[in-house]
Design a protein around this motif. Sequence first.
Motif, PDB file in Angstrom:
ATOM      1  N   LEU A   1       0.825  -1.215   0.000  1.00 25.56           N
ATOM      2  CA  LEU A   1       0.000   0.000   0.000  1.00 25.56           C
ATOM      3  C   LEU A   1       0.855   1.259   0.000  1.00 25.56           C
ATOM      4  CD1 LEU A   1      -2.796  -1.127   2.460  1.00 25.56           C
ATOM      5  CD2 LEU A   1      -3.094  -0.586   0.026  1.00 25.56           C
ATOM      6  N   GLN A   2       2.018   1.224   0.662  1.00 19.51           N
ATOM      7  CA  GLN A   2       2.905   2.382   0.639  1.00 19.51           C
ATOM      8  C   GLN A   2       3.493   2.594  -0.750  1.00 19.51           C
ATOM      9  OE1 GLN A   2       5.445   1.396   4.059  1.00 19.51           O
ATOM     10  NE2 GLN A   2       4.755   3.298   4.983  1.00 19.51           N
ATOM     11  N   GLU A   3       3.683   1.524  -1.501  1.00 14.01           N
ATOM     12  CA  GLU A   3       4.162   1.653  -2.880  1.00 14.01           C
ATOM     13  C   GLU A   3       3.103   2.300  -3.760  1.00 14.01           C
ATOM     14  OE1 GLU A   3       5.262  -2.240  -4.251  1.00 14.01           O
ATOM     15  OE2 GLU A   3       6.745  -2.490  -2.657  1.00 14.01           O
ATOM     16  N   ASP A   4       1.837   1.871  -3.575  1.00 20.91           N
ATOM     17  CA  ASP A   4       0.726   2.396  -4.373  1.00 20.91           C
ATOM     18  C   ASP A   4      -0.574   2.074  -3.655  1.00 20.91           C
ATOM     19  OD1 ASP A   4      -1.200   3.153  -6.195  1.00 20.91           O
ATOM     20  OD2 ASP A   4      -0.615   1.714  -7.741  1.00 20.91           O
ATOM     21  N   ALA A   5      -1.125   3.058  -2.966  1.00 27.84           N
ATOM     22  CA  ALA A   5      -2.340   2.851  -2.179  1.00 27.84           C
ATOM     23  C   ALA A   5      -3.572   2.643  -3.046  1.00 27.84           C
ATOM     24  CB  ALA A   5      -2.566   4.024  -1.234  1.00 27.84           C
ATOM     25  N   GLY A   6      -3.452   2.882  -4.349  1.00 25.28           N
ATOM     26  CA  GLY A   6      -4.599   2.752  -5.236  1.00 25.28           C
ATOM     27  C   GLY A   6      -4.713   1.403  -5.930  1.00 25.28           C
TER      28      GLY A   6
ATOM     29  N   GLU B   1      -5.012  -7.480  -6.467  1.00 26.53           N
ATOM     30  CA  GLU B   1      -3.552  -7.449  -6.603  1.00 26.53           C
ATOM     31  C   GLU B   1      -2.880  -7.564  -5.239  1.00 26.53           C
ATOM     32  OE1 GLU B   1      -0.351  -4.311  -8.421  1.00 26.53           O
ATOM     33  OE2 GLU B   1      -2.284  -4.522  -9.441  1.00 26.53           O
ATOM     34  N   LEU B   2      -3.426  -6.870  -4.247  1.00 31.56           N
ATOM     35  CA  LEU B   2      -2.892  -6.978  -2.888  1.00 31.56           C
ATOM     36  C   LEU B   2      -3.013  -8.412  -2.382  1.00 31.56           C
ATOM     37  CD1 LEU B   2      -4.377  -3.734  -1.281  1.00 31.56           C
ATOM     38  CD2 LEU B   2      -1.964  -4.191  -1.756  1.00 31.56           C
ATOM     39  N   GLY B   3      -4.166  -9.006  -2.616  1.00 31.12           N
ATOM     40  CA  GLY B   3      -4.399 -10.379  -2.190  1.00 31.12           C
ATOM     41  C   GLY B   3      -3.410 -11.347  -2.820  1.00 31.12           C
ATOM     42  N   ARG B   4      -3.156 -11.188  -4.123  1.00 31.05           N
ATOM     43  CA  ARG B   4      -2.191 -12.061  -4.803  1.00 31.05           C
ATOM     44  C   ARG B   4      -0.807 -11.952  -4.169  1.00 31.05           C
ATOM     45  NH1 ARG B   4      -5.109 -10.791  -9.370  1.00 31.05           N
ATOM     46  NH2 ARG B   4      -3.836  -8.989  -9.900  1.00 31.05           N
ATOM     47  N   ALA B   5      -0.441 -10.764  -3.751  1.00 33.19           N
ATOM     48  CA  ALA B   5       0.887 -10.547  -3.169  1.00 33.19           C
ATOM     49  C   ALA B   5       1.079 -11.293  -1.850  1.00 33.19           C
ATOM     50  CB  ALA B   5       1.136  -9.055  -2.956  1.00 33.19           C
ATOM     51  N   VAL B   6      -0.026 -11.588  -1.158  1.00 30.41           N
ATOM     52  CA  VAL B   6       0.070 -12.249   0.146  1.00 30.41           C
ATOM     53  C   VAL B   6      -0.648 -13.587   0.201  1.00 30.41           C
ATOM     54  CG1 VAL B   6       0.411 -10.095   1.425  1.00 30.41           C
ATOM     55  CG2 VAL B   6      -1.906 -10.947   1.050  1.00 30.41           C
ATOM     56  N   GLY B   7      -1.145 -14.049  -0.945  1.00 32.62           N
ATOM     57  CA  GLY B   7      -1.810 -15.355  -0.987  1.00 32.62           C
ATOM     58  C   GLY B   7      -3.211 -15.359  -0.412  1.00 32.62           C
TER      59      GLY B   7
ATOM     60  N   ALA C   1      -8.113  -9.718   1.587  1.00 33.94           N
ATOM     61  CA  ALA C   1      -7.168  -8.600   1.622  1.00 33.94           C
ATOM     62  C   ALA C   1      -7.895  -7.322   2.033  1.00 33.94           C
ATOM     63  CB  ALA C   1      -6.489  -8.425   0.264  1.00 33.94           C
ATOM     64  N   HIS C   2      -9.084  -7.112   1.459  1.00 29.16           N
ATOM     65  CA  HIS C   2      -9.889  -5.937   1.807  1.00 29.16           C
ATOM     66  C   HIS C   2     -10.210  -5.932   3.292  1.00 29.16           C
ATOM     67  CE1 HIS C   2     -13.665  -3.574   2.136  1.00 29.16           C
ATOM     68  NE2 HIS C   2     -13.013  -2.779   1.318  1.00 29.16           N
ATOM     69  N   GLU C   3     -10.583  -7.074   3.843  1.00 29.37           N
ATOM     70  CA  GLU C   3     -10.913  -7.176   5.269  1.00 29.37           C
ATOM     71  C   GLU C   3      -9.692  -6.867   6.133  1.00 29.37           C
ATOM     72  OE1 GLU C   3     -13.329  -7.791   8.622  1.00 29.37           O
ATOM     73  OE2 GLU C   3     -13.776  -7.322   6.526  1.00 29.37           O
ATOM     74  N   ARG C   4      -8.530  -7.369   5.748  1.00 31.43           N
ATOM     75  CA  ARG C   4      -7.291  -7.085   6.483  1.00 31.43           C
ATOM     76  C   ARG C   4      -7.012  -5.582   6.496  1.00 31.43           C
ATOM     77  NH1 ARG C   4      -2.994 -10.672   8.533  1.00 31.43           N
ATOM     78  NH2 ARG C   4      -3.778 -12.754   8.157  1.00 31.43           N
ATOM     79  N   VAL C   5      -7.137  -4.946   5.344  1.00 27.20           N
ATOM     80  CA  VAL C   5      -6.876  -3.505   5.241  1.00 27.20           C
ATOM     81  C   VAL C   5      -7.896  -2.732   6.075  1.00 27.20           C
ATOM     82  CG1 VAL C   5      -6.818  -1.521   3.660  1.00 27.20           C
ATOM     83  CG2 VAL C   5      -5.692  -3.678   3.020  1.00 27.20           C
ATOM     84  N   ARG C   6      -9.156  -3.151   6.023  1.00 25.03           N
ATOM     85  CA  ARG C   6     -10.197  -2.493   6.825  1.00 25.03           C
ATOM     86  C   ARG C   6      -9.855  -2.565   8.312  1.00 25.03           C
ATOM     87  NH1 ARG C   6     -14.130  -3.625   9.960  1.00 25.03           N
ATOM     88  NH2 ARG C   6     -14.013  -5.882   9.677  1.00 25.03           N
ATOM     89  N   LYS C   7      -9.413  -3.713   8.771  1.00 27.22           N
ATOM     90  CA  LYS C   7      -9.053  -3.873  10.190  1.00 27.22           C
ATOM     91  C   LYS C   7      -7.826  -3.046  10.555  1.00 27.22           C
ATOM     92  CE  LYS C   7     -11.199  -8.349  10.918  1.00 27.22           C
ATOM     93  NZ  LYS C   7     -11.005  -9.785  11.165  1.00 27.22           N
ATOM     94  N   LEU C   8      -6.871  -2.942   9.630  1.00 27.05           N
ATOM     95  CA  LEU C   8      -5.693  -2.105   9.882  1.00 27.05           C
ATOM     96  C   LEU C   8      -6.103  -0.638  10.037  1.00 27.05           C
ATOM     97  CD1 LEU C   8      -3.184  -3.798   7.413  1.00 27.05           C
ATOM     98  CD2 LEU C   8      -2.977  -3.733   9.921  1.00 27.05           C
ATOM     99  N   ARG C   9      -7.096  -0.215   9.247  1.00 30.33           N
ATOM    100  CA  ARG C   9      -7.608   1.156   9.383  1.00 30.33           C
ATOM    101  C   ARG C   9      -8.320   1.335  10.722  1.00 30.33           C
ATOM    102  NH1 ARG C   9      -7.349   3.793   4.502  1.00 30.33           N
ATOM    103  NH2 ARG C   9      -7.420   2.469   2.665  1.00 30.33           N
ATOM    104  N   GLU C  10      -9.185   0.392  11.067  1.00 27.95           N
ATOM    105  CA  GLU C  10      -9.945   0.480  12.319  1.00 27.95           C
ATOM    106  C   GLU C  10      -9.030   0.561  13.530  1.00 27.95           C
ATOM    107  OE1 GLU C  10     -12.609  -2.812  12.668  1.00 27.95           O
ATOM    108  OE2 GLU C  10     -14.079  -1.959  11.281  1.00 27.95           O
ATOM    109  N   ARG C  11      -7.932  -0.180  13.499  1.00 20.94           N
ATOM    110  CA  ARG C  11      -6.999  -0.219  14.627  1.00 20.94           C
ATOM    111  C   ARG C  11      -6.041   0.965  14.624  1.00 20.94           C
ATOM    112  NH1 ARG C  11      -5.018  -5.747  13.147  1.00 20.94           N
ATOM    113  NH2 ARG C  11      -3.033  -4.941  13.884  1.00 20.94           N
ATOM    114  N   GLY C  12      -6.100   1.808  13.592  1.00 17.45           N
ATOM    115  CA  GLY C  12      -5.246   2.979  13.538  1.00 17.45           C
ATOM    116  C   GLY C  12      -3.844   2.710  13.018  1.00 17.45           C
TER     117      GLY C  12
END
Length: 147
Positions: A13-18, A23-29, A35-46
């Motif tokens: 995301l730091q490389e390209d947040a858009g 694509e994010l999911g493929r990068a981490v399997g 992947a969307h859920e992981r990112v959502r939780k990272l936002r919620e937790r600050g």
Amino acid sequence: MVDQIDRTLLGKLQEDAGQPYAELGRAVGLSAGAAHERVRKLRERGVIRRTTVEVDPAAVGGGVLAFVMVDSDAWMGDSADAFAALPEVLEAHVIAGSASVMVKVRTTTTAHLQDVLRRIYAIDGVSGTQATVVLETFFERPVSPQA
């Protein structure tokens, strides 16, 4: 805590947040949805504070970069709002050492920098400034999500 999958997602995301969640999911399997859920939780937790765009400062009139050491005759820990009120001040840090505060400033010209230094000097408690003008930036990097 963040695990290795989160750290990899943060790096991507730091490389390209858009980039798409697929694509994010493929990068981490993971699937796009996971992947969307992981990112959502990272936002919620600050962990992810905000999403932004990186702009070339020179292209928008911010070609002069300076770091300013601010001397004081009083505790400056309560002066964040005064520094934040100056739009040219990009960062402000209370520091240990010979100065009390260090600020990162971007301006259009050195004359504009001089004006900003005058306005910093007008902040309660400020007794002086020492500016260092940057001639060339080798690189700037974001905070690394890797431990």
